[in-house]
Enzyme design. Structure first.
Site, short mmCIF file in Angstrom:
data_model
loop_
_atom_site.label_atom_id
_atom_site.label_comp_id
_atom_site.label_asym_id
_atom_site.label_seq_id
_atom_site.Cartn_x
_atom_site.Cartn_y
_atom_site.Cartn_z
N PHE A 462 0.88 -1.23 -0.11
CA PHE A 462 -0.06 -0.01 0.11
C PHE A 462 0.78 1.30 0.19
O PHE A 462 0.19 2.36 -0.34
CB PHE A 462 -0.90 0.09 1.25
N SER A 464 5.00 3.44 0.06
CA SER A 464 6.31 3.27 -0.17
C SER A 464 7.16 3.99 0.96
O SER A 464 6.59 4.95 1.29
CB SER A 464 6.72 3.86 -1.60
N VAL A 465 8.39 3.73 1.12
CA VAL A 465 9.11 4.56 2.11
C VAL A 465 10.51 5.18 1.24
O VAL A 465 11.10 4.27 0.79
CB VAL A 465 9.38 3.69 3.39
N ASP A 576 0.29 -6.76 14.71
CA ASP A 576 1.14 -7.12 13.43
C ASP A 576 2.65 -7.26 13.94
O ASP A 576 3.67 -6.87 13.14
CB ASP A 576 0.95 -6.20 12.44
#
Length: 727
Positions: A462, A464-465, A576
């Protein structure tokens, strides 16, 4: 007509079937009269046309792989078209009863690259003499660069044996084929490796396109075998840097490391044995289909694309193995992906590789026995979502341990890219306007003009970094991580993105990744502290030789437990927790990240009740979570146990390649993940306590902090973690 066996002037080039028949009939109707011509229907192949009982028979001569290996009807493979014809000239009753090749219609000699043997000429002598001037002059006269001498060696073979890079480079410029084998079965690259010429190896591969997996005719040895057996460690390093697999096998299944050790080249053997392969750039989600029948797979490929190199990987219920299905020249090829006793994967006589991802990446780079390279992956069709909560019965539990596959694949690993120095302002690259509700006194809301984007360092489904910089109000420039949604996710995932930012804004702990600020965009940007070592999962899979499990793993485990205890005090569940979501500031500092699934309990509640399903990481989830959608700090403890297991396996996937639903079934039957080889007994006992079926039987995070900060089993590490202000 000519009867001499040592005269090979029976080649007639591009001759049609009809012209060949006319030519033979004009010459004679004697049994065994023949000629050889190019195949019109299959480029690179030849046709043997021969008279027998007043009729003309045509036999297809097929060329194998990239070299001069030929066969008729797949019967016997001959190295050299000249050797094949000589065999049928001297051996009766093979093509058909009573037939032997006798006389031939005079033509010319076959192409140099189809022959095994030739004659030494001026080009060979000039090459051996190291005379670039003479070699260049000969090549200007259209002298074929691939003509062979009496030992089947071309000028490229001779230059590689001598390490004459200046001559080899000139030969390559004139389109010399560096993948031909001589009569001894070696390519030029084999000789460069045998004679320890690293620069020649590099030249052959990078400029000449030499095949690093070219096999010796008889032994099946590739160039890396030749270098390792002789202890040429610089050649070994060069080949690995050129994408040569480190565990190819000869016909006796011996690897280069084994040959090096047998010949007492210990340093070379240990380097190969301990070499850690980089994380692959391909992902299972692009080509892995789980359980799929052969007919289904072939139908799916036809529907997707009928291009050579279209492929997918599937699990065969019949063979109980993964299978590579490949399309080439209107046909389908199905290769079983086997596993050896050490868990490495391989296809046929190909190299031992670490995982399915490494299998796909290797055969995307080179054919290595396949009819073509893998080019076009067929993605799996979207499957129905996992039911919100399982209602499966709970059978009586047993005390079994699951054997985990050694795969390094992960459904949620971000893709990582090499660092690049591309400082592109966000205002120019992503957005044309800034709609922030900006407050000069509140740095949590950051104007885009204060951000500069650098290299892409991670990418998920979902978002981007990017690595970047942030100019603070006081003029200080700091490095940051900038997270942004993919454009196609901007509408559907905006709420989740803001919810994650809202959670992170409330957190302030040295074992939790810090949110520096938010830019509302569009697009939405989350600005976080930059942790130089990146994902713990990536770090442990690529740096296992630098990690002491009794040091780093226990520090990281204590820090994760301490950060989770902080979340518990703030009535938050993570949902998570996994190795992929732990980031490393240094070898002594781990921090919890990725709060996209995190939720607050709600006043008066001991757990969070999920109202809807989604793409949940089921292999990390506790029974009450996948059965009833209940998430608490004790369900996070279960995930903590799986995270610690990932550490001690150096990044293996929990439950191997099993689907989430299949892993759930094993858990319900009482099975648990197997004890990792590098994991002490008392640490594994802690993991098993984290995996107690009833949540009340699991330890608290406070107890886990105490255990890992005072580890009496090996050493007291409380002082070590105190160095990073853990306690």
């Amino acid at each position: 007509m000519n009867k001499k066996v040592d005269d090979i002037s029976w080649y007639h080039g591009k001759l049609s079937r009809e012209d060949a028949e006319d030519l033979l009939k004009q010459e004679s109707e004697k049994n065994g009269l023949f000629l050889v011509r190019d195949s019109i229907s299959s480029i690179g192949d030849y046709v043997l046309s021969v008279i027998y009982n007043k009729e003309i028979n045509h036999y297809q001569i097929r060329r194998h792989v990239e070299d001069a290996f030929f066969s008729i009807d797949e019967r016997i493979k001959f190295h050299g078209l000249d050797v094949l014809i000589e065999y049928y000239q001297s051996t009766p009753n093979v093509l058909c009863e009573g037939l032997i090749l006798t006389e031939y219609v005079k033509g010319s000699q076959p192409p140099h690259d189809s022959r095994l043997l030739g004659r030494t000429n001026l080009l060979h002598r000039a090459t051996l003499g190291g005379s670039l001037e003479v070699v260049s002059a000969l090549l200007k006269t259209d002298k074929p660069p691939d003509v062979k001498d009496q030992e089947g060696r071309t000028a490229a073979h001779l230059a590689s044996m001598k390490g004459y890079d200046h001559i080899l480079e000139r030969l390559i410029q004139c389109d010399a084929n560096v993948n031909l084998r001589d009569s001894a079965g070696y390519t030029p690259l084999h000789y460069a490796c045998q004679n320890n010429f690293p620069s020649t190896v590099k030249l052959l591969v990078q400029q000449g396109g030499a095949n690093v997996q070219a096999r010796h005719t008889d032994s099946g040895r590739v160039p890396l075998h030749e270098a390792a057996e002789r202890g040429h460690i610089d050649i070994v390093r060069e080949l690995i840097s050129l994408s040569a697999p480190t565990r190819p096998r000869n016909k006796d299944d011996a690897t280069p490391a084994q040959l090096a050790r047998m010949n007492n080249h210990i340093e070379c053997a240990e380097m190969l044995e301990n070499y850690k392969h980089r994380v692959t750039r391909t992902e299972k989600s692009k080509w892995y289909h789980g359980t799929l029948g052969r007919q289904e797979a072939e139908t799916m490929i036809k529907e997707y694309a009928t291009k050579n190199g279209t492929f997918l990987v599937r699990f065969s219920e019949r063979n109980k193995e993964n299978v590579l299905t490949l399309y080439y020249d209107e046909d389908f090829y199905n290769y079983i992906i086997n596993a050896n006793k050490d868990g490495f994967l391989y296809i046929d006589d190909g190299p031992y590789l670490d995982s399915l991802e490494h299998i796909v990446e290797h055969y995307s780079l080179m054919q290595d026995g396949l009819p073509t390279v893998l080019q076009y992956p067929v993605p799996p069709k979207p499957k129905p979502p996992v039911p919100e909560f399982s209602t499966m019965p709970r059978p009586k539990r047993k005390n079994k341990i699951v054997e985990s596959e050694p795969s390094k694949s992960h459904d949620y690993i971000p893709k990582c890219y090499p660092s690049q120095s591309q400082n592109i302002p966000l205002t120019c690259d992503i957005i044309a306007s800034n709609n922030n509700n900006y407050n000069e006194k509140d740095e949590r809301y950051i104007p885009l003009e204060r951000l500069t984007r650098g290299a892409l360092i991670g990418e998920g489904e979902f978002a981007s970094v990017y690595e970047g910089t942030y100019l603070k109000n006081n003029g200080q420039m700091i490095k940051v991580a900038i997270k942004t949604l993919h454009p196609e996710q901007m509408q559907s995932s905006k709420g989740e993105f803001l919810r994650e930012a809202e959670v992170m804004m409330k957190l302030d702990h040295h074992c939790v990744v810090k949110l520096i600020g938010l830019s509302e965009g569009p697009p939405l940007l989350m600005v976080q502290e930059l942790l130089p070592l990146g994902s713990m999962l990536q770090y442990i899979t690529t740096n296992s030789d630098r990690i002491n499990p009794n040091y780093e793993f226990k520090i990281w485990a204590a820090q994760i437990a301490y950060g989770m205890q902080y979340l518990e005090k703030n009535e938050l569940v993570h949902r998570d927790l996994a190795a992929r979501n732990i980031l490393l500031a240094s070898k002594n500092q781990a921090k919890i990240s990725d709060f996209g699934l995190s939720r607050a309990f709600g006043q008066g509640h001991q757990y969070y009740q999920a109202k809807e399903g989604g793409k949940w990481p089921l292999k990390w989830y506790a029974p009450e979570s996948y059965n009833y959608g209940q998430f608490s700090n004790k369900s996070d403890v279960w995930s903590f146990g799986v995270t610690i297991w990932e550490m001690y396996t150096f990044g293996q996937t929990p439950y191997g390649d099993l689907k989430g639903s299949e892993a759930i079934k094993l858990i319900e039957e009482g099975e648990r993940l197997k004890q990792p080889e590098s994991c002490p007994d008392h640490i594994y006992d802690i993991m098993k306590r984290c995996w107690e079926y009833k949540a009340t039987g699991r330890p608290s995070f406070q107890e886990l902090v105490d255990i890992f900060t005072t580890d009496s089993g090996y050493m007291n590490i409380k002082d070590l973690v105190a160095e990073v202000n853990l306690v």
